[in-house]
Design a protein around this motif. Sequence first.
Motif, PDB file in Angstrom:
ATOM      1  N   TYR A   1     -24.421  34.379  36.752  1.00 38.31           N
ATOM      2  CA  TYR A   1     -23.856  33.517  35.715  1.00 38.31           C
ATOM      3  C   TYR A   1     -23.896  34.221  34.362  1.00 38.31           C
ATOM      4  CZ  TYR A   1     -24.311  29.708  39.080  1.00 38.31           C
ATOM      5  OH  TYR A   1     -24.200  28.911  40.179  1.00 38.31           O
ATOM      6  N   GLN A   2     -23.062  33.748  33.459  1.00 43.13           N
ATOM      7  CA  GLN A   2     -23.078  34.205  32.074  1.00 43.13           C
ATOM      8  C   GLN A   2     -23.129  32.985  31.165  1.00 43.13           C
ATOM      9  OE1 GLN A   2     -19.538  36.574  31.626  1.00 43.13           O
ATOM     10  NE2 GLN A   2     -20.603  38.426  32.218  1.00 43.13           N
ATOM     11  N   ILE A   3     -23.804  33.122  30.035  1.00 44.94           N
ATOM     12  CA  ILE A   3     -23.870  32.046  29.045  1.00 44.94           C
ATOM     13  C   ILE A   3     -23.071  32.482  27.826  1.00 44.94           C
ATOM     14  CG2 ILE A   3     -25.341  30.684  27.518  1.00 44.94           C
ATOM     15  CD1 ILE A   3     -27.628  31.117  29.469  1.00 44.94           C
ATOM     16  N   THR A   4     -22.160  31.623  27.412  1.00 42.45           N
ATOM     17  CA  THR A   4     -21.453  31.818  26.158  1.00 42.45           C
ATOM     18  C   THR A   4     -22.015  30.808  25.172  1.00 42.45           C
ATOM     19  OG1 THR A   4     -19.458  32.513  27.320  1.00 42.45           O
ATOM     20  CG2 THR A   4     -19.201  31.817  25.019  1.00 42.45           C
ATOM     21  N   VAL A   5     -22.539  31.297  24.059  1.00 40.12           N
ATOM     22  CA  VAL A   5     -23.132  30.422  23.047  1.00 40.12           C
ATOM     23  C   VAL A   5     -22.033  29.925  22.124  1.00 40.12           C
ATOM     24  CG1 VAL A   5     -24.754  30.310  21.129  1.00 40.12           C
ATOM     25  CG2 VAL A   5     -25.314  31.644  23.165  1.00 40.12           C
ATOM     26  N   ILE A   6     -22.063  28.626  21.854  1.00 36.45           N
ATOM     27  CA  ILE A   6     -21.130  28.023  20.905  1.00 36.45           C
ATOM     28  C   ILE A   6     -21.939  27.751  19.630  1.00 36.45           C
ATOM     29  CG2 ILE A   6     -19.564  26.100  20.470  1.00 36.45           C
ATOM     30  CD1 ILE A   6     -19.527  25.915  23.669  1.00 36.45           C
ATOM     31  N   PRO A   7     -21.747  28.604  18.609  1.00 38.61           N
ATOM     32  CA  PRO A   7     -22.565  28.498  17.397  1.00 38.61           C
ATOM     33  C   PRO A   7     -22.128  27.326  16.524  1.00 38.61           C
ATOM     34  CG  PRO A   7     -20.929  30.201  17.122  1.00 38.61           C
ATOM     35  CD  PRO A   7     -20.772  29.686  18.528  1.00 38.61           C
ATOM     36  N   PRO A   8     -22.927  27.001  15.516  1.00 35.31           N
ATOM     37  CA  PRO A   8     -22.538  25.948  14.581  1.00 35.31           C
ATOM     38  C   PRO A   8     -21.258  26.341  13.849  1.00 35.31           C
ATOM     39  CG  PRO A   8     -24.774  26.722  14.136  1.00 35.31           C
ATOM     40  CD  PRO A   8     -24.207  27.585  15.191  1.00 35.31           C
ATOM     41  N   ILE A   9     -20.467  25.349  13.506  1.00 35.02           N
ATOM     42  CA  ILE A   9     -19.205  25.584  12.802  1.00 35.02           C
ATOM     43  C   ILE A   9     -19.395  25.250  11.331  1.00 35.02           C
ATOM     44  CG2 ILE A   9     -16.793  24.862  12.621  1.00 35.02           C
ATOM     45  CD1 ILE A   9     -16.933  24.242  15.633  1.00 35.02           C
ATOM     46  N   GLY A  10     -18.941  26.126  10.474  1.00 33.69           N
ATOM     47  CA  GLY A  10     -19.007  25.870   9.039  1.00 33.69           C
ATOM     48  C   GLY A  10     -20.359  26.221   8.451  1.00 33.69           C
ATOM     49  N   THR A  11     -20.560  25.782   7.223  1.00 33.28           N
ATOM     50  CA  THR A  11     -21.802  26.036   6.511  1.00 33.28           C
ATOM     51  C   THR A  11     -22.871  25.083   7.022  1.00 33.28           C
ATOM     52  OG1 THR A  11     -20.578  26.697   4.555  1.00 33.28           O
ATOM     53  CG2 THR A  11     -22.893  26.107   4.239  1.00 33.28           C
ATOM     54  N   VAL A  12     -23.995  25.651   7.387  1.00 35.72           N
ATOM     55  CA  VAL A  12     -25.110  24.844   7.876  1.00 35.72           C
ATOM     56  C   VAL A  12     -26.110  24.712   6.744  1.00 35.72           C
ATOM     57  CG1 VAL A  12     -26.940  24.659   9.586  1.00 35.72           C
ATOM     58  CG2 VAL A  12     -24.761  25.712  10.208  1.00 35.72           C
ATOM     59  N   ARG A  13     -26.472  23.486   6.418  1.00 36.39           N
ATOM     60  CA  ARG A  13     -27.397  23.217   5.328  1.00 36.39           C
ATOM     61  C   ARG A  13     -28.743  22.738   5.886  1.00 36.39           C
ATOM     62  NH1 ARG A  13     -24.948  23.952   0.715  1.00 36.39           N
ATOM     63  NH2 ARG A  13     -22.700  23.689   0.584  1.00 36.39           N
ATOM     64  N   ALA A  14     -29.802  23.033   5.148  1.00 36.04           N
ATOM     65  CA  ALA A  14     -31.140  22.597   5.540  1.00 36.04           C
ATOM     66  C   ALA A  14     -31.214  21.067   5.514  1.00 36.04           C
ATOM     67  CB  ALA A  14     -32.180  23.199   4.597  1.00 36.04           C
ATOM     68  N   ASN A  15     -32.094  20.531   6.310  1.00 39.81           N
ATOM     69  CA  ASN A  15     -32.316  19.087   6.442  1.00 39.81           C
ATOM     70  C   ASN A  15     -31.085  18.358   6.958  1.00 39.81           C
ATOM     71  OD1 ASN A  15     -35.023  19.219   5.568  1.00 39.81           O
ATOM     72  ND2 ASN A  15     -34.301  19.381   3.468  1.00 39.81           N
ATOM     73  N   ASN A  16     -30.322  19.007   7.815  1.00 36.49           N
ATOM     74  CA  ASN A  16     -29.169  18.404   8.468  1.00 36.49           C
ATOM     75  C   ASN A  16     -29.247  18.640   9.967  1.00 36.49           C
ATOM     76  OD1 ASN A  16     -27.663  17.294   6.304  1.00 36.49           O
ATOM     77  ND2 ASN A  16     -26.989  19.352   5.732  1.00 36.49           N
ATOM     78  N   LEU A  17     -28.435  17.892  10.696  1.00 34.50           N
ATOM     79  CA  LEU A  17     -28.302  18.139  12.129  1.00 34.50           C
ATOM     80  C   LEU A  17     -27.234  19.191  12.354  1.00 34.50           C
ATOM     81  CD1 LEU A  17     -28.423  14.571  13.701  1.00 34.50           C
ATOM     82  CD2 LEU A  17     -30.136  16.355  13.864  1.00 34.50           C
ATOM     83  N   VAL A  18     -27.492  20.070  13.296  1.00 33.03           N
ATOM     84  CA  VAL A  18     -26.526  21.088  13.688  1.00 33.03           C
ATOM     85  C   VAL A  18     -26.365  21.002  15.204  1.00 33.03           C
ATOM     86  CG1 VAL A  18     -28.266  22.910  13.884  1.00 33.03           C
ATOM     87  CG2 VAL A  18     -25.909  23.513  13.498  1.00 33.03           C
ATOM     88  N   THR A  19     -25.145  21.213  15.676  1.00 31.91           N
ATOM     89  CA  THR A  19     -24.881  21.172  17.114  1.00 31.91           C
ATOM     90  C   THR A  19     -24.743  22.582  17.645  1.00 31.91           C
ATOM     91  OG1 THR A  19     -23.756  19.047  16.897  1.00 31.91           O
ATOM     92  CG2 THR A  19     -23.333  20.298  18.901  1.00 31.91           C
ATOM     93  N   LEU A  20     -25.533  22.893  18.663  1.00 37.04           N
ATOM     94  CA  LEU A  20     -25.449  24.169  19.358  1.00 37.04           C
ATOM     95  C   LEU A  20     -24.970  23.888  20.772  1.00 37.04           C
ATOM     96  CD1 LEU A  20     -28.855  25.739  18.304  1.00 37.04           C
ATOM     97  CD2 LEU A  20     -26.609  26.291  17.401  1.00 37.04           C
ATOM     98  N   GLY A  21     -24.129  24.773  21.284  1.00 35.17           N
ATOM     99  CA  GLY A  21     -23.605  24.556  22.624  1.00 35.17           C
ATOM    100  C   GLY A  21     -23.767  25.776  23.509  1.00 35.17           C
ATOM    101  N   ALA A  22     -23.691  25.524  24.817  1.00 36.75           N
ATOM    102  CA  ALA A  22     -23.757  26.604  25.802  1.00 36.75           C
ATOM    103  C   ALA A  22     -22.723  26.334  26.876  1.00 36.75           C
ATOM    104  CB  ALA A  22     -25.149  26.678  26.419  1.00 36.75           C
TER     105      ALA A  22
END
Length: 132
Positions: free
Chosen positions: A31-52
């Motif tokens: 298998y291979q994993i492709t990481v889906i990084p956060p989109i846009g500017t990520v700011r502290a004290n916020n939720l960020v979505t990471l995908g695989a």
Amino acid sequence: MNFSRGTLTIAALAGAASLALAPTATAATTYQITVIPPIGTVRANNLVTLGALVTPTPTGTDGSTPVELELTDPSGDVTARSIPLTLGAGTAAIRTHEAGRYTAVFTFAPPNGEPTEATAQFDVVASSGLGS
């Protein structure tokens, strides 16, 4: 020793049948994993979505195996999450607590496939205050 043609035919058919019914050794799926990084500017004290995204799409018991995520924040603290997969893909919402570089390590270790790992890094900027 003399064997009749019928005896040899029966022996050959029996040998072919035993080979056909024997369990076959299959190679473990790679298998291979492709990481889906956060989109846009990520700011502290916020939720960020990471995908695989795991390819090829795992099936059977491999398909019910989650991807394990270890997120290391700038101060070295590690947060671990399990990401359940649906059709080979999954996401996790992570809170970023501080500005700096984060490292995300995704690991997929299915029971019938080869374990695989992918790493991604992303930067988090300080939160901007609201107000006038």
